[in-house]
Design a protein around this motif. Sequence first.
Motif, mmCIF file in Angstrom:
data_model
loop_
_atom_site.group_PDB
_atom_site.id
_atom_site.type_symbol
_atom_site.label_atom_id
_atom_site.label_comp_id
_atom_site.label_asym_id
_atom_site.label_seq_id
_atom_site.Cartn_x
_atom_site.Cartn_y
_atom_site.Cartn_z
ATOM 1 N N GLY B 137 -12.944 -7.994 -3.849
ATOM 2 C CA GLY B 137 -13.581 -6.772 -2.455
ATOM 3 C C GLY B 137 -12.465 -5.770 -2.803
ATOM 4 N N PRO B 138 -13.350 -4.685 -2.420
ATOM 5 C CA PRO B 138 -12.290 -3.192 -1.474
ATOM 6 C C PRO B 138 -10.883 -3.374 -0.966
ATOM 7 C CG PRO B 138 -13.890 -3.180 -1.425
ATOM 8 C CD PRO B 138 -14.536 -4.337 -1.317
ATOM 9 N N GLU B 139 -11.322 -3.692 0.087
ATOM 10 C CA GLU B 139 -10.267 -4.171 1.077
ATOM 11 C C GLU B 139 -9.116 -5.289 0.646
ATOM 12 O OE1 GLU B 139 -11.512 -4.339 4.909
ATOM 13 O OE2 GLU B 139 -13.119 -2.651 4.483
ATOM 14 N N ALA B 140 -9.368 -6.344 -0.305
ATOM 15 C CA ALA B 140 -8.563 -6.824 -0.559
ATOM 16 C C ALA B 140 -7.864 -6.315 -1.795
ATOM 17 C CB ALA B 140 -8.723 -8.221 -1.009
ATOM 18 N N VAL B 141 -7.822 -5.628 -2.321
ATOM 19 C CA VAL B 141 -7.421 -4.272 -2.849
ATOM 20 C C VAL B 141 -6.478 -3.669 -2.507
ATOM 21 C CG1 VAL B 141 -7.685 -3.302 -5.370
ATOM 22 C CG2 VAL B 141 -9.322 -5.105 -5.222
ATOM 23 N N ALA B 142 -7.304 -3.294 -1.778
ATOM 24 C CA ALA B 142 -5.532 -2.495 -0.660
ATOM 25 C C ALA B 142 -4.520 -2.446 -0.328
ATOM 26 C CB ALA B 142 -6.347 -1.781 0.296
ATOM 27 N N GLY B 143 -4.765 -4.386 0.208
ATOM 28 C CA GLY B 143 -4.356 -4.653 0.194
ATOM 29 C C GLY B 143 -2.927 -5.401 -0.603
ATOM 30 N N PHE B 144 -3.117 -5.977 -2.065
ATOM 31 C CA PHE B 144 -2.900 -5.917 -2.606
ATOM 32 C C PHE B 144 -1.378 -5.441 -3.490
ATOM 33 C CE2 PHE B 144 -3.543 -5.737 -7.779
ATOM 34 C CZ PHE B 144 -2.516 -7.395 -7.963
ATOM 35 N N ARG B 145 -2.395 -3.883 -3.672
ATOM 36 C CA ARG B 145 -1.584 -2.836 -4.169
ATOM 37 C C ARG B 145 -0.390 -2.644 -2.907
ATOM 38 N NH1 ARG B 145 -4.451 0.870 -7.272
ATOM 39 N NH2 ARG B 145 -3.022 2.608 -6.373
ATOM 40 N N GLN B 146 -0.649 -2.295 -2.048
ATOM 41 C CA GLN B 146 0.453 -3.024 -0.896
ATOM 42 C C GLN B 146 1.716 -3.227 -0.797
ATOM 43 O OE1 GLN B 146 -0.947 -1.636 2.972
ATOM 44 N NE2 GLN B 146 -2.971 -1.261 2.716
ATOM 45 N N VAL B 147 0.529 -4.930 -0.723
ATOM 46 C CA VAL B 147 2.256 -5.808 -0.663
ATOM 47 C C VAL B 147 3.205 -5.434 -1.909
ATOM 48 C CG1 VAL B 147 2.139 -7.524 -0.524
ATOM 49 C CG2 VAL B 147 1.252 -7.137 0.792
ATOM 50 N N LEU B 148 2.385 -5.155 -3.572
ATOM 51 C CA LEU B 148 2.863 -5.579 -4.662
ATOM 52 C C LEU B 148 3.751 -3.900 -4.944
ATOM 53 C CD1 LEU B 148 0.809 -6.114 -7.627
ATOM 54 C CD2 LEU B 148 2.068 -7.646 -6.042
ATOM 55 N N GLU B 149 3.234 -2.768 -4.081
ATOM 56 C CA GLU B 149 4.327 -1.487 -4.104
ATOM 57 C C GLU B 149 5.028 -2.251 -3.752
ATOM 58 O OE1 GLU B 149 3.324 3.362 -3.603
ATOM 59 O OE2 GLU B 149 1.921 1.500 -3.998
ATOM 60 N N ALA B 150 5.487 -2.318 -2.063
ATOM 61 C CA ALA B 150 6.309 -3.751 -1.463
ATOM 62 C C ALA B 150 7.478 -4.176 -1.905
ATOM 63 C CB ALA B 150 6.218 -3.376 -0.003
ATOM 64 N N MET B 151 6.758 -4.499 -2.708
ATOM 65 C CA MET B 151 7.612 -5.728 -3.651
ATOM 66 C C MET B 151 8.681 -5.196 -4.349
ATOM 67 S SD MET B 151 6.144 -9.078 -5.329
ATOM 68 C CE MET B 151 4.918 -8.836 -3.605
ATOM 69 N N MET B 152 8.198 -4.113 -4.958
ATOM 70 C CA MET B 152 9.279 -3.361 -6.158
ATOM 71 C C MET B 152 10.732 -2.723 -5.798
ATOM 72 S SD MET B 152 6.011 -1.292 -8.092
ATOM 73 C CE MET B 152 4.247 -1.632 -7.906
ATOM 74 N N ASP B 153 11.897 -2.626 -6.689
ATOM 75 C CA ASP B 153 12.649 -2.249 -6.363
ATOM 76 C C ASP B 153 12.725 -0.530 -6.123
ATOM 77 O OD1 ASP B 153 14.780 -4.359 -6.068
ATOM 78 O OD2 ASP B 153 14.929 -4.506 -8.410
ATOM 79 N N PRO B 154 14.059 0.302 -6.001
ATOM 80 C CA PRO B 154 12.943 1.759 -5.610
ATOM 81 C C PRO B 154 13.000 2.149 -6.753
ATOM 82 C CG PRO B 154 15.050 0.591 -4.054
ATOM 83 C CD PRO B 154 14.436 -0.130 -4.483
ATOM 84 N N GLU B 155 13.833 1.845 -8.051
ATOM 85 C CA GLU B 155 13.439 2.601 -9.324
ATOM 86 C C GLU B 155 11.702 2.562 -10.095
ATOM 87 O OE1 GLU B 155 16.726 1.549 -11.780
ATOM 88 O OE2 GLU B 155 15.318 3.316 -13.457
ATOM 89 N N GLN B 156 11.453 1.060 -9.857
ATOM 90 C CA GLN B 156 10.369 1.191 -10.529
ATOM 91 C C GLN B 156 9.509 1.244 -9.673
ATOM 92 O OE1 GLN B 156 11.142 -3.389 -9.497
ATOM 93 N NE2 GLN B 156 12.654 -3.746 -10.781
#
Lengths: 168, 168
Positions: B137-156
């Motif tokens: 569902g859409p809410e989960a997807v938004a969270g999914f993307r948020q966490v992944l983005e926060a997990m990246m190194d700044p350069e990534q």
Amino acid sequence: MAEGGSAQSGESLLFLTDEQLRKGIEAMFFAYRGFTADPDRILENYSYGRAHHRAIHFIHRSPGTTVNNLMSILGVTKQSLNRVLRTLIEDGLVESRVGPRDKRERHLYLTEAGATLEQELSDAQRARMRAAYRAAGPEAVAGFRQVLEAMMDPEQRRHYAALKDAGS
Amino acid sequence: MAEGGSAQSGESLLFLTDEQLRKGIEAMFFAYRGFTADPDRILENYSYGRAHHRAIHFIHRSPGTTVNNLMSILGVTKQSLNRVLRTLIEDGLVESRVGPRDKRERHLYLTEAGATLEQELSDAQRARMRAAYRAAGPEAVAGFRQVLEAMMDPEQRRHYAALKDAGS
DNA sequence: GATTTTATGTCAGCCTTGTTGACTTTCCAA
DNA sequence: TTGGAAAGTCAACAAGGCTGACATAAAATC
């Protein structure tokens, strides 16, 4: 390829567009690099690789697991796994005990040294995870886990679920 | 340990326990296998590997990109990348044009054959992603993307963001 | 104009980590 | 008891990372 199909009855399906899916794909790619970066740096000091980390992680999670079981969790051949296990055993991080019932089996345990390295690796990996979780918030984390779980193959999901509650 | 992943009033930090973090780590591990499984199967038929897929993906995303740029997006050395690009160019999937302004540069484009393979690969990968998104569902997807983005190194994250809006 | 830096390509060689094939030991069932 | 299956080990090979050294051409700088 357009999404099409179901009617948008109130609930927008905009999150299923190819564009959104592509962003998700790229997010997975870049995030996974971050995910492995910290342990990778630590492993360099020991001249180990990611394969060693994975073995150590799951032996820690399921002490006494057999080579066969570990194989199926990690999704590699027994020969691949064996090479990694051999070095870990030689280096005194993992102990392999002959199965008490079935002597063909080898039951795997972390030694004290192995547990120390496991701690160092998982501390690093958890630190990044914690930062990401904290930045995104609990609702986002729930969604994160839902999507990841839905992305697994059924067999992987079985393994994941089997581990899931082991520590509670 | 109780499971409840939802936020509690008074800002419970239960989602930051080591147990929760460990589950997230294992979810990443198992999900990434699912994430790459379908393209991997397709690539076998062409005797290509994941490295080829990554190159094709980002050349498709940023037609005309240079070797140098691709190197930094993929996070590999030019020697590694070059080996992959050489085979793709030899096989007629990628075209390398001398830079119009700076003749030292090589600008990379997918040929028609390259675009066809890209389509086949990304269709497969998107299909799995779409199923996971739809299930969560859409809410989960938004969270999914948020966490992944926060997990990246700044350069990534820079690379990710630079791609993010290119196609919209 | 001469020199240095940049972008790319190539060769050689190494490492990790996947693979398959062949083998031994052990267990179990016909 | 014998034959097959299962668990694990050894050997050899391939993909795809890496470093280092070197070549070339073009751009930038002195």
